[in-house]
Write a protein that holds these residues in place. Structure first.
Motif, PDB file in Angstrom:
ATOM      1  N   HIS A  46       1.482   5.666  -0.971  1.00 13.50           N
ATOM      2  CA  HIS A  46       0.851   6.981  -1.064  1.00 13.50           C
ATOM      3  C   HIS A  46       1.515   7.735  -2.215  1.00 13.50           C
ATOM      4  CE1 HIS A  46      -0.595   7.078   3.442  1.00 13.50           C
ATOM      5  NE2 HIS A  46      -1.132   6.104   2.748  1.00 13.50           N
TER       6      HIS A  46
ATOM      7  N   HIS B 111      -6.662   9.055  -0.479  1.00 16.48           N
ATOM      8  CA  HIS B 111      -5.719   8.370   0.399  1.00 16.48           C
ATOM      9  C   HIS B 111      -4.458   7.902  -0.346  1.00 16.48           C
ATOM     10  CE1 HIS B 111      -5.282   5.060   3.733  1.00 16.48           C
ATOM     11  NE2 HIS B 111      -4.118   5.429   3.244  1.00 16.48           N
TER      12      HIS B 111
ATOM     13  N   HIS C  69       0.858  -1.184   0.000  1.00 17.50           N
ATOM     14  CA  HIS C  69       0.000   0.000   0.000  1.00 17.50           C
ATOM     15  C   HIS C  69       0.895   1.235   0.000  1.00 17.50           C
ATOM     16  CE1 HIS C  69      -2.598   3.173   1.153  1.00 17.50           C
ATOM     17  NE2 HIS C  69      -2.294   3.152   2.435  1.00 17.50           N
TER      18      HIS C  69
HETATM   19 ZN   LIG Z   1      -2.291   4.738   3.774  1.00 14.42          ZN
END
Ligand SMILES: [Zn+2]
Length: 227
Positions: A104, A165, A102
């Motif tokens: 950003h 996000h 994950h």
């Molecule tokens: Zn995050």
């Protein structure tokens, strides 16, 4: 304790090395983002995950947490990532996936902020990710709702955007999950450039399906094959 027969040294080191790579390539910053791997030992699944809230440059092999299939910590003194629920739900739904990252990353997050998914416009992304990249509905970080939204939006793809996000990429290996993240970020950047230049021509669903099929079969037979 039976679990201590396994130290997962190689896998924990892979997580440390990949975290630093992502950090140096600006796909993750500070303590944000998280990584995990599913590792099978004697028919039982274990999960090797980044610790919660630690700077990547300070994270060592001992900080990387190992959990059993019920989510109990079997190795490591740290708490696992706050997005553990999202990782575990994806592993539950997608049996062929063994690594999740994950990020950003900037361009993918820009698309997620505006609410634009990445359409089927470039071949490498379609081949590896399996089609367009959709957007998961917003939910607060670390919540079950976010985990559900991500699982719902990703369907059979290997990447997804998280509204306001960031992004998430996954694969059969950590290297393949990294490729999902890089292709998502690169395609998001192409989308931003292309939108500024003019009309975006998409690849047809029919061609996309043929491409995905070819890539999957080729990958299974000749690992080093390039197209
Ligand atoms: Zn995050």
């Amino acid at each position: 304790m039976e679990e201590m027969n396994y130290l997962f040294t190689a896998e924990r080191q892979q997580i440390v090395d990949m975290s630093l790579k992502l950090y140096r390539e600006d796909l993750i910053v500070g303590t944000w983002g998280n990584l995990s791997m599913r590792v099978n030992r004697s028919g039982t699944d274990y999960f090797v995950v980044t610790p919660s809230g630690m700077e990547y440059e300070d994270t060592t092999l001992e900080d990387v947490v190992v959990l059993d299939k019920d989510g109990r910590v079997v190795l490591g003194n740290r708490r696992p990532t706050s997005e553990l629920g999202m990782h575990m739900k994806l592993y539950e739904e997608r049996k062929e996936i063994n690594a999740i990252i994950h990020t950003h990353s900037t361009c993918a997050t820009a698309c997620a902020v505006v609410g634009i998914g990445i359409p089927m416009m470039v071949e490498d992304m379609i081949q590896h990710i399996g089609g367009n990249v959709r957007i998961a509905k917003y939910a607060l970080p670390g919540t079950r709702e976010l985990a559900e939204n991500v699982c719902h939006a990703i369907e059979d793809r290997k990447a997804v955007l998280l509204k306001n996000h960031g992004a998430l990429g996954m694969g059969e290996t950590l290297k393949a999950a990294y490729k999902s993240c890089i292709l998502t970020e690169k395609s998001a950047q192409i989308l931003i450039y292309a939108k500024n230049l003019g009309h975006i021509n998409l690849i047809s669903t029919e061609d996309a399906e043929l491409m995905v099929d070819y890539y999957r079969n080729q990958y299974g037979q000749q690992k080093d094959a390039k197209r």
